[in-house]
Design a protein around this motif. Sequence first.
Motif: not given
Length: 542
Positions: A266-286
Amino acid sequence: MTFETRATRPIEGQKPGTSGLRKKTAVFSEPDYLENYVQAIFDVIEPAGKTYVLGGDGRFFNDKAIQTILRMGAANGVARMIVGREGILSTPAASHLIRMNETDGGLILSASHNPGGLEGDFGLKYNIANGGPAPEAITDAIHARTEVIGEYHIAKDTAPDLSTVGQYALGDMRIDIVDPVADYADLMETLIDFDAIRGLFSRGFTLRFDAMHAVTGPYATEILEKRLGARDGSVVNGLPSPDFGGGHPDPNPVWAKPLVDHLMSDDAPDFGAASDGDGDRNMILGRGIYVTPSDSLAVIAANAHLAPGYADGIKGIARSMPTSGAADRVAEALGIEAHQTPTGWKFFSTLLDAGRATICGEESAGTGSDHVREKDGLWAVLMWLNILAVRGQSVKDIMDEHWARYGRTYYSRHDYEEIDAEIANALIGDLKGKLATLPGHDANGLTVTEAEDFDYTDPVDGSTAKSQGVILHFEGGGRAVLRLSGTGTAGATIRLYLERHEDPSGDLVQDPQDALADVARAADAIADIRKRTGRDAPDVIT
């Protein structure tokens, strides 16, 4: 400066996979293991008088390995090494430094999204002068050299401390220690509309970026909080750790579950993201929505013109074969080329170099463009923020509009991890052996229309890659792909990729696992995965 030549002997199993050589850290730190592999690289690339970039993701053994590589570089006649401070460089930042400085290549120490620490994994790959991973001709030559190596060369002297930016020397080899973040952040400012994103944050837009105790933390803090004005604390788990805080730095709904839970709350931000060990991957959420990597690739490609670096449009889209066909529909609408390649970023490099692709992506959370020759997690996050800022919509609204125009390609990956290698190889081998008999076959209610073992011919240089994975096409538009992963270090991982396209007029709000259940059952009926592996269910579903 004193050099010595040490006698050694071949060590079995030093064959690089899709992203270099990866092994357990305990294996990589055994006597002569790293030295043998580095010398094999040097013997193939002939480094005397050349310049290279050197850095890694900061995982356990990174610091010691870099000291060894510097000493071996000096002994092998390297003229100059450009090294990230403390030996740290994200993989996309390393690719940028290679290109920006026009070096002869680079050595990147990482096992990407694999766990770190003494009990975790370690890796090393060689990137060529365009900034991308070495092609198979070079990695095959390196492997061949490891099988006959008899000596390696190393300096007796200690390499300089890497904690301070500046110019140093190790014998005749110059060492430039550089800020690992600054040049990359400056590059992003040339591609992304920072002013638009600043405006977004000034209007109260909120985000949470989970760096997963990995290399991207300092990059994300500098760019998101300091340069773009996100609230302090928007970047969480931002301090890099040799064992990634005891976690698994893979940005997916399984290993980044706290972030997913927060975005669904319920208190989620507008946008969420993550990256991996060496910075070349990503995850996108709203807020309330997870965006699959395949959909993220398609959305970024469809909206790339909103970012200054792509204002003139894109030339083509490339995706790995297991990635869904969602991006192909964008390419068709834009009237540009769509390419399907084997898994591994190196297969995109010729297309990028030839100007036949601008945006590339893999279902394993890798997305990137022609600004470097690696996938780039933080770039993907910034592209999404650019799109959100210009369009003034939520992530959910953007996805709803995208599906309403292009249809929705339901997609999921099922991983069966640490399977006995003999069992896994036999399963895939038996499946390949019956491909010719499958068309017309009924599999748990779905009819197979086509079955192939994917072979690839590069449209630019004509190089080939054989037997890259089995593709099963089903009546009604379903598709299943089965292949063995090349990124693990224990046993074998069988990956089953599932997809089914729903036209814009169809049901676009199904649960993906429900939408794909019949395709999953059909694939299991054909390959007999659960019975042969002894697993009742996949270990990981993403």
